[in-house]
Scaffold this motif. Structure first.
Motif, PDB file in Angstrom:
ATOM      1  N   SER A   4       0.630  -1.195  -0.221  1.00 56.90           N
ATOM      2  CA  SER A   4       0.371  -0.316  -0.225  1.00 56.90           C
ATOM      3  C   SER A   4       1.109   1.001  -0.037  1.00 56.90           C
ATOM      4  N   LEU A   5       0.278   2.283  -0.237  1.00 57.44           N
ATOM      5  CA  LEU A   5       0.949   3.278  -0.875  1.00 57.44           C
ATOM      6  C   LEU A   5       0.184   4.080  -0.356  1.00 57.44           C
ATOM      7  N   PRO A   6       0.721   5.488   0.855  1.00 54.25           N
ATOM      8  CA  PRO A   6      -0.619   6.588   1.384  1.00 54.25           C
ATOM      9  C   PRO A   6      -0.047   7.087   0.378  1.00 54.25           C
ATOM     10  N   ASN A   7      -1.692   7.825  -0.236  1.00 58.23           N
ATOM     11  CA  ASN A   7      -1.871   9.226  -1.074  1.00 58.23           C
ATOM     12  C   ASN A   7      -1.962  10.094  -1.521  1.00 58.23           C
ATOM     13  N   TRP A  11      -3.409  13.321   0.098  1.00 60.70           N
ATOM     14  CA  TRP A  11      -2.914  14.325   1.494  1.00 60.70           C
ATOM     15  C   TRP A  11      -2.500  15.762   1.228  1.00 60.70           C
ATOM     16  N   HIS A  24       7.085  10.632   5.406  1.00 60.71           N
ATOM     17  CA  HIS A  24       7.038  10.437   4.184  1.00 60.71           C
ATOM     18  C   HIS A  24       8.064  11.655   3.562  1.00 60.71           C
ATOM     19  N   GLU A  30       0.788   8.403  -7.078  1.00 59.50           N
ATOM     20  CA  GLU A  30       0.048   6.999  -8.183  1.00 59.50           C
ATOM     21  C   GLU A  30       0.827   7.692  -9.070  1.00 59.50           C
ATOM     22  N   TYR A  49      -8.791   1.908  -3.379  1.00 52.04           N
ATOM     23  CA  TYR A  49      -8.675   3.266  -2.290  1.00 52.04           C
ATOM     24  C   TYR A  49      -9.266   3.025  -1.448  1.00 52.04           C
ATOM     25  N   HIS A  53      -7.272   7.591   2.014  1.00 52.89           N
ATOM     26  CA  HIS A  53      -5.955   7.351   2.796  1.00 52.89           C
ATOM     27  C   HIS A  53      -4.706   6.730   2.416  1.00 52.89           C
ATOM     28  N   SER A  54      -5.121   5.905   1.342  1.00 52.38           N
ATOM     29  CA  SER A  54      -4.168   4.422   1.138  1.00 52.38           C
ATOM     30  C   SER A  54      -4.710   4.365  -0.288  1.00 52.38           C
TER      31      SER A  54
END
Length: 192
Positions: A4-7, A11, A24, A30, A49, A53-54
């Motif tokens: 997963s990746l923080p969005n 943000w 970070h 993305e 999604y 959040h992520s």
């Protein structure tokens, strides 16, 4: 591969201070991530999604990807403008918060023994009338917020107080935290 990746794009657009910080340290949007995946021969099987959040990914190696045709559009200027807009937003927000703090006769706390509070404090939030930092993590209670003189308390200390102003700037976590605080004490004035 699954990860997963923080969005981070969302943000940054939503002006969450934890978008770029010590956790970070680079802006991995993305689009950049998907470019890196394709450039390294990975095909996206599934993308999910989790709110804003992520983003969760499932990938597999795909030898048919023509890596030399994978292009990343330069969005530096756009993202730099978003970051500058965020900083301008916080400059104004901190001015408003400072006026509220100055005019308030309430007991004042910040929420988040983390960069959420540190960011505000190091960018000019007036600290003279702040009584401490609240945090849900028991491991932080009774300790000092790094880089500040503030002691960290459990939100439970709000239970019996009737004249409290809480400054909450925890980005994507604001609503969850606000709900928990109001369960403890509906009289707390929460500023986000």
């Amino acid at each position: 591969m699954v990860f997963s990746l923080p969005n981070m794009q969302k943000w940054l657009e939503n002006k969450f201070v934890n978008c770029l910080c010590f956790e970070h340290t680079l802006f991995l949007s993305e689009k950049i991530l998907e470019f890196l995946c394709a450039k390294n021969g990975f095909k996206i099987l599934k993308k999910h999604y989790f709110g804003e959040h992520s983003i969760f990914y499932a990938l597999k190696i795909d030898k048919d990807i023509e890596k030399d045709k994978v292009i990343l559009k330069n969005e530096y200027a756009k993202n730099k403008a978003l970051f500058e807009d965020m900083m301008s937003f916080y400059e104004k927000k901190i001015d408003i918060l400072n006026k509220l703090i100055d005019e308030s006769a309430k007991e004042i706390y910040l929420f988040g023994a983390h960069l959420f509070s540190q960011f505000l404090l190091y960018n000019g939030l007036c600290s003279a009338k702040i009584n401490g930092i609240l945090d849900n993590d028991p491991a932080k209670w009774g300790k000092r917020l790094y880089g500040t003189q503030f002691k960290v308390f459990s939100p439970e200390i709000l239970k019996d107080k009737n004249n409290v102003l809480l400054i909450l700037n925890a980005g994507i976590y604001n609503e969850e935290i606000k709900k928990g605080i109001l369960k403890l004490n509906q009289e707390v004035q929460i500023i986000t």
